[in-house]
Write a protein that holds these residues in place. Structure first.
Motif, PDB file in Angstrom:
ATOM      1  N   LYS A   1      -5.653   5.672   0.744  1.00 10.57           N
ATOM      2  CA  LYS A   1      -5.467   4.541   1.668  1.00 10.57           C
ATOM      3  C   LYS A   1      -6.568   3.505   1.473  1.00 10.57           C
ATOM      4  O   LYS A   1      -6.296   2.290   1.451  1.00 10.57           O
ATOM      5  CB  LYS A   1      -5.459   5.049   3.109  1.00 10.57           C
ATOM      6  CG  LYS A   1      -5.207   3.949   4.135  1.00 10.57           C
ATOM      7  CD  LYS A   1      -5.217   4.499   5.561  1.00 10.57           C
ATOM      8  CE  LYS A   1      -5.009   3.378   6.576  1.00 10.57           C
ATOM      9  NZ  LYS A   1      -5.074   3.877   7.979  1.00 10.57           N
TER      10      LYS A   1
ATOM     11  N   GLU B   1      -5.888   1.600  -1.785  1.00  9.94           N
ATOM     12  CA  GLU B   1      -4.774   0.661  -1.630  1.00  9.94           C
ATOM     13  C   GLU B   1      -5.195  -0.570  -0.830  1.00  9.94           C
ATOM     14  O   GLU B   1      -4.882  -1.708  -1.215  1.00  9.94           O
ATOM     15  CB  GLU B   1      -3.603   1.362  -0.934  1.00  9.94           C
ATOM     16  CG  GLU B   1      -2.917   2.401  -1.794  1.00  9.94           C
ATOM     17  CD  GLU B   1      -1.795   3.108  -1.059  1.00  9.94           C
ATOM     18  OE1 GLU B   1      -1.028   3.831  -1.716  1.00  9.94           O
ATOM     19  OE2 GLU B   1      -1.683   2.943   0.182  1.00  9.94           O
ATOM     20  N   GLU B   2      -5.896  -0.360   0.261  1.00  7.69           N
ATOM     21  CA  GLU B   2      -6.327  -1.489   1.100  1.00  7.69           C
ATOM     22  C   GLU B   2      -7.306  -2.392   0.353  1.00  7.69           C
ATOM     23  O   GLU B   2      -7.235  -3.622   0.465  1.00  7.69           O
ATOM     24  CB  GLU B   2      -6.957  -0.962   2.383  1.00  7.69           C
ATOM     25  CG  GLU B   2      -5.959  -0.322   3.341  1.00  7.69           C
ATOM     26  CD  GLU B   2      -6.619   0.302   4.564  1.00  7.69           C
ATOM     27  OE1 GLU B   2      -7.876   0.415   4.567  1.00  7.69           O
ATOM     28  OE2 GLU B   2      -5.898   0.666   5.512  1.00  7.69           O
TER      29      GLU B   2
ATOM     30  N   ASN C   1      -5.391  -4.252  -2.421  1.00  6.30           N
ATOM     31  CA  ASN C   1      -4.561  -5.283  -1.769  1.00  6.30           C
ATOM     32  C   ASN C   1      -5.386  -6.507  -1.406  1.00  6.30           C
ATOM     33  O   ASN C   1      -4.957  -7.650  -1.605  1.00  6.30           O
ATOM     34  CB  ASN C   1      -3.921  -4.704  -0.494  1.00  6.30           C
ATOM     35  CG  ASN C   1      -2.494  -4.255  -0.716  1.00  6.30           C
ATOM     36  OD1 ASN C   1      -1.752  -4.903  -1.445  1.00  6.30           O
ATOM     37  ND2 ASN C   1      -2.116  -3.152  -0.096  1.00  6.30           N
TER      38      ASN C   1
ATOM     39  N   HIS D   1      -1.575   6.495  -9.626  1.00  6.53           N
ATOM     40  CA  HIS D   1      -0.910   5.992  -8.426  1.00  6.53           C
ATOM     41  C   HIS D   1      -1.188   4.503  -8.227  1.00  6.53           C
ATOM     42  O   HIS D   1      -0.264   3.721  -7.932  1.00  6.53           O
ATOM     43  CB  HIS D   1      -1.383   6.777  -7.197  1.00  6.53           C
ATOM     44  CG  HIS D   1      -0.950   6.184  -5.896  1.00  6.53           C
ATOM     45  ND1 HIS D   1       0.328   6.337  -5.389  1.00  6.53           N
ATOM     46  CD2 HIS D   1      -1.628   5.401  -4.998  1.00  6.53           C
ATOM     47  CE1 HIS D   1       0.423   5.690  -4.231  1.00  6.53           C
ATOM     48  NE2 HIS D   1      -0.748   5.113  -3.970  1.00  6.53           N
ATOM     49  N   ILE D   2      -2.432   4.098  -8.393  1.00  7.84           N
ATOM     50  CA  ILE D   2      -2.804   2.687  -8.225  1.00  7.84           C
ATOM     51  C   ILE D   2      -2.146   1.835  -9.305  1.00  7.84           C
ATOM     52  O   ILE D   2      -1.640   0.729  -9.026  1.00  7.84           O
ATOM     53  CB  ILE D   2      -4.337   2.525  -8.238  1.00  7.84           C
ATOM     54  CG1 ILE D   2      -4.959   3.177  -7.002  1.00  7.84           C
ATOM     55  CG2 ILE D   2      -4.730   1.056  -8.339  1.00  7.84           C
ATOM     56  CD1 ILE D   2      -4.509   2.597  -5.675  1.00  7.84           C
TER      57      ILE D   2
ATOM     58  N   LYS E   1       1.583   1.564  -8.418  1.00  4.74           N
ATOM     59  CA  LYS E   1       1.855   0.810  -7.186  1.00  4.74           C
ATOM     60  C   LYS E   1       1.650  -0.685  -7.369  1.00  4.74           C
ATOM     61  O   LYS E   1       2.451  -1.497  -6.879  1.00  4.74           O
ATOM     62  CB  LYS E   1       0.960   1.324  -6.047  1.00  4.74           C
ATOM     63  CG  LYS E   1       1.208   0.621  -4.704  1.00  4.74           C
ATOM     64  CD  LYS E   1       0.359   1.231  -3.612  1.00  4.74           C
ATOM     65  CE  LYS E   1       0.589   0.519  -2.275  1.00  4.74           C
ATOM     66  NZ  LYS E   1       1.984   0.681  -1.783  1.00  4.74           N
ATOM     67  N   PHE E   2       0.597  -1.061  -8.082  1.00 10.48           N
ATOM     68  CA  PHE E   2       0.258  -2.482  -8.185  1.00 10.48           C
ATOM     69  C   PHE E   2       0.670  -3.119  -9.512  1.00 10.48           C
ATOM     70  O   PHE E   2       0.510  -4.333  -9.685  1.00 10.48           O
ATOM     71  CB  PHE E   2      -1.244  -2.669  -7.959  1.00 10.48           C
ATOM     72  CG  PHE E   2      -1.681  -2.379  -6.551  1.00 10.48           C
ATOM     73  CD1 PHE E   2      -1.591  -3.360  -5.568  1.00 10.48           C
ATOM     74  CD2 PHE E   2      -2.142  -1.126  -6.184  1.00 10.48           C
ATOM     75  CE1 PHE E   2      -1.980  -3.105  -4.269  1.00 10.48           C
ATOM     76  CE2 PHE E   2      -2.533  -0.854  -4.879  1.00 10.48           C
ATOM     77  CZ  PHE E   2      -2.444  -1.839  -3.918  1.00 10.48           C
TER      78      PHE E   2
END
Length: 289
Positions: free
Chosen positions: A39, A42-43, A46, A89-90, A93-94
């Protein structure tokens, strides 16, 4: 622009790099679970993606890191890092290219990429919550059979009848734990080292023993690998008193005759961040070939 993370036992640092220089830097306390860590990543990503054009993301991570699969294994100060492939994962996701490397190898890459090493055979000893390391031959990191070449923190020593590794015996955070356990004194590492410099007990004896074990580790590296120089990394490498105390310990008679030169890394605690960036750039160069 490039976003890089340096994952550590007590904190995770992150930085924005433009034109090969850190232009923005921050850190956050390490988190207790993989879900919380994901988390946080991701934050943070972002936040930077919303404000900047990020070309790639780099990770400097403790543990045994497979830079091809992104998998992190082995023993680390953050025991959950092997639970999930966070770097993959990163990237998924991005949709931004990601590169990951062991933290001590990143410290070495920062030196290799930015400083044009004059020596052919070099070792790095990175001192933080534990001890990591790297071996470099002709500007290339030697990785070994299980990707653990240079993991000097796993060297074993006899500590008054108990077998312990160098990471346990050779770092101030572990000295703080030992002092609390033995003397019921809850002191932070800064106070412990200040008391050592003032020769106040029990800190002086415990930290002096720590320096003895560190010197023994360097001595063993000098004779087993025989590098031209050993670079000392981690935040503590910026402390001149620490480096002086370590050099003084190496002057003890038991270490006489060893061919050993030590030097702090060029960017101190930022070497890992610069190395995470260097890992991205070197990977980009390889992919162009």
């Amino acid at each position: 622009m490039y976003l890089v993370f340096d994952i550590g036992g007590s904190s995770t640092k992150y930085a924005l790099i433009e034109n090969e220089k850190i232009i923005k830097k921050d850190s956050a306390k390490s988190l207790p679970t993989m879900d919380e860590f994901i988390k946080f990543l991701e934050e943070t990503v972002n936040k930077f993606v919303a404000e900047y054009d990020i070309d790639a993301i780099g990770f400097s991570s403790p543990g045994t890191v497979d830079s091809k699969s992104f998998h992190v294994g082995g023993l680390t100060a953050l025991g959950y890092l092997d639970e999930r492939n966070f770097a993959k994962h990163i990237e998924d996701k991005f949709k931004i290219p990601v590169a990951i490397e062991n933290d001590a190898n990143c410290a070495a890459l920062g030196e290799i990429y930015y400083k044009e090493l004059e020596e052919s055979l070099v070792c790095f000893v990175i001192i933080g919550s534990g001890i990591g390391g790297a071996v470099v031959k002709d500007r290339e990191i030697l990785r070994g059979l299980s990707l653990e070449s240079g993991e000097f923190g796993y060297m074993l020593f006899n500590d008054f009848g108990k077998v312990k590794n160098l990471s346990t015996l050779g770092t101030l955070p572990n000295m703080a734990r030992a002092i609390k356990e033995k003397y019921d004194l809850d002191l932070d590492t800064y106070t412990i080292f200040e008391n050592y410099l003032k020769k106040e007990e029990p800190c002086y004896s415990e930290v002096d023993k720590m320096f003895t074990y560190l010197a023994m580790g360097l001595y063993n590296i000098a004779y087993s690998i025989n590098p031209e120089i050993i670079y000392i990394g981690g935040a503590i490498s910026e402390d001149e008193n620490f480096m002086t105390a370590l050099k003084d310990k190496l002057k003890d008679d038991i270490f006489a005759g060893v061919s050993l030169k030590i030097r702090p890394v060029s960017f101190f605690n930022d070497n890992n961040l610069y190395g995470a960036y260097a890992n991205i750039k070197l990977r980009e160069e390889r992919e162009k070939l």
